[in-house]
Design a protein around this motif. Structure first.
Motif, PDB file in Angstrom:
ATOM      1  N   PHE A  54       0.853  -1.183   0.000  1.00 19.93           N
ATOM      2  CA  PHE A  54       0.000   0.000   0.000  1.00 19.93           C
ATOM      3  C   PHE A  54       0.896   1.242   0.000  1.00 19.93           C
ATOM      4  O   PHE A  54       1.924   1.281   0.688  1.00 19.93           O
ATOM      5  N   PHE A  55       0.510   2.234  -0.770  1.00 16.74           N
ATOM      6  CA  PHE A  55       1.220   3.524  -0.839  1.00 16.74           C
ATOM      7  C   PHE A  55       2.724   3.330  -1.038  1.00 16.74           C
ATOM      8  O   PHE A  55       3.537   4.026  -0.436  1.00 16.74           O
ATOM      9  N   LEU A 113      -7.309   4.874  -5.042  1.00 18.08           N
ATOM     10  CA  LEU A 113      -8.714   5.117  -4.697  1.00 18.08           C
ATOM     11  C   LEU A 113      -8.852   5.774  -3.333  1.00 18.08           C
ATOM     12  O   LEU A 113      -9.631   6.712  -3.158  1.00 18.08           O
ATOM     13  N   PHE A 114      -8.096   5.275  -2.354  1.00 14.04           N
ATOM     14  CA  PHE A 114      -8.179   5.853  -1.009  1.00 14.04           C
ATOM     15  C   PHE A 114      -7.759   7.324  -1.043  1.00 14.04           C
ATOM     16  O   PHE A 114      -8.358   8.161  -0.361  1.00 14.04           O
ATOM     17  N   THR A 115      -6.746   7.638  -1.863  1.00 14.65           N
ATOM     18  CA  THR A 115      -6.292   9.028  -1.980  1.00 14.65           C
ATOM     19  C   THR A 115      -7.423   9.890  -2.538  1.00 14.65           C
ATOM     20  O   THR A 115      -7.712  10.980  -2.035  1.00 14.65           O
ATOM     21  N   PRO A 117     -13.334  14.216  -1.924  1.00 15.82           N
ATOM     22  CA  PRO A 117     -14.625  13.518  -1.822  1.00 15.82           C
ATOM     23  C   PRO A 117     -15.605  13.934  -2.912  1.00 15.82           C
ATOM     24  O   PRO A 117     -16.497  13.161  -3.277  1.00 15.82           O
ATOM     25  N   GLU A 118     -15.412  15.150  -3.464  1.00 15.57           N
ATOM     26  CA  GLU A 118     -16.315  15.592  -4.543  1.00 15.57           C
ATOM     27  C   GLU A 118     -16.236  14.668  -5.762  1.00 15.57           C
ATOM     28  O   GLU A 118     -17.161  14.586  -6.568  1.00 15.57           O
ATOM     29  N   LYS A 147     -11.691   2.489   8.107  1.00 16.69           N
ATOM     30  CA  LYS A 147     -12.737   3.139   7.303  1.00 16.69           C
ATOM     31  C   LYS A 147     -13.149   2.325   6.068  1.00 16.69           C
ATOM     32  O   LYS A 147     -14.327   2.293   5.715  1.00 16.69           O
ATOM     33  N   TYR A 148     -12.196   1.688   5.407  1.00 15.02           N
ATOM     34  CA  TYR A 148     -12.504   1.081   4.116  1.00 15.02           C
ATOM     35  C   TYR A 148     -12.447  -0.452   4.089  1.00 15.02           C
ATOM     36  O   TYR A 148     -12.674  -1.055   3.041  1.00 15.02           O
TER      37      TYR A 148
END
Ligand SMILES: C[S@@+](CC[C@H](N)C(=O)[O-])C[C@H]1O[C@@H](n2cnc3c(N)ncnc32)[C@H](O)[C@@H]1O
Length: 277
Positions: free
Chosen positions: A80-81, A125-127, A133-134, A176-177
């Motif tokens: 990840f990242f 996607l997480f970024t 969020p828009e 969160k995800y």
């Protein structure tokens, strides 16, 4: 105890077959690597030696067993990242720029070539979800591809061990995800559905992509020879919008391979954009 050493002829056969089918170059001095990656394939086929396995491969035209061998030769190392700075660049520079440019159509096209087990596309996607969020209201066409069917299955499942989530994933994103599934963690369904995971050989026929805003082909071209790298960069360039961004792995570059790109410094790393005509 390991199996008897692969013969030079069989090693050459495997190197040639893998190179023809995936562009992956296995140097002759990597015999130990070929050996260690072939042994599990031989065992799963119920044969006692690599000589028998190669004989089986030689007997029939390219098919499922050859594909299994090619997949066994891929290096799927990821996290990840990974390298952090490209994701910093996405957050600070690249995505804000793309958001402004695409404000009218509210459409974003992203392709992650060589997605391995999925940590890279999910990190993107997480970024997006955390920082912009828009974008949830936008039409995001996100395709992630890999040559390995086994890896694509892992991408689709989005299921990671504790060890894997410990590598680079902030705890806040985990809670969160992800959902805890036994000892593992699984990316929630609605997030997984945001990426289309497809099989694609970078050195073969490509999927019919739309024009792309953001392309990541990281830590895969290191395995290819120069003509293959050139071919891939040219094809990627032709698919990119004039304003698009390309990210490669830390040790990869377009330099001396494709002069249609220029290197741009962003957030302590670099990415590539199309040279103005
Ligand atoms: C080292 S991983 C890199 C994963 C991720 N991009 C990263 O940077 O963490 C390399 C991936 O490239 C894939 N690969 C190798 N040869 C390929 C090819 N010819 N076409 C597409 N994918 C390939 C492998 O299956 C593997 O998952």
């Amino acid at each position: 105890m390991g199996m008897p050493e692969i013969s030079p002829e069989d090693l050459n056969y495997v190197r040639e077959m893998v190179r023809t089918r995936s562009a992956i170059v296995l140097e002759p001095e990597k015999a130990y690597l070929v050996q260690s990656r072939l042994e599990p394939v031989a065992k799963s086929e119920g044969v006692q030696t690599l000589a028998e396995l190669v004989q089986k491969l030689r007997q029939v035209p390219f098919g499922p067993l050859h594909k299994k061998v090619v997949e066994a030769m891929t290096t799927n190392e990821t996290s990840f990242f990974r390298d952090l700075s490209p994701f910093q660049a996405l957050k600070e520079t690249v995505l804000p720029d793309l958001l402004a440019r695409k404000a009218l159509t509210k459409k974003l096209t992203i392709w992650c070539g060589a997605s391995s087990s999925g940590q890279e596309p999910y990190s993107i996607l997480f970024t997006i979800l955390e920082e912009f969020p828009e974008l949830k209201q936008w039409d995001i066409q996100f395709t992630a591809t890999d040559i390995s069917v086994e890896m694509l299955k892992r991408c689709q499942e989005g299921r990671y061990s504790q060890l894997e989530v410990n590598r680079g994933l902030p705890a806040s994103l985990l809670t969160k995800y992800f959902t805890k599934k036994g000892l593992a963690w699984q990316v929630q369904d609605d997030i997984r559905k945001m990426v289309s995971f497809r099989e694609m050989n970078l050195a073969g026929t490509w999927l019919p992509f739309p024009k792309l805003d953001l392309v990541l082909i990281r830590n895969v071209m290191i395995y290819f020879d120069v003509p293959t790298k050139k071919q891939i960069l040219k094809k990627a360039r032709e698919l990119m919008e004039p304003h698009a961004y390309l990210f490669l792995g830390g040790s990869e570059t377009t330099m001396n391979l494709d002069d249609g790109f220029e290197r741009v410094a962003v957030s302590g790393t670099s990415c590539y954009r199309l040279k103005k005509q």
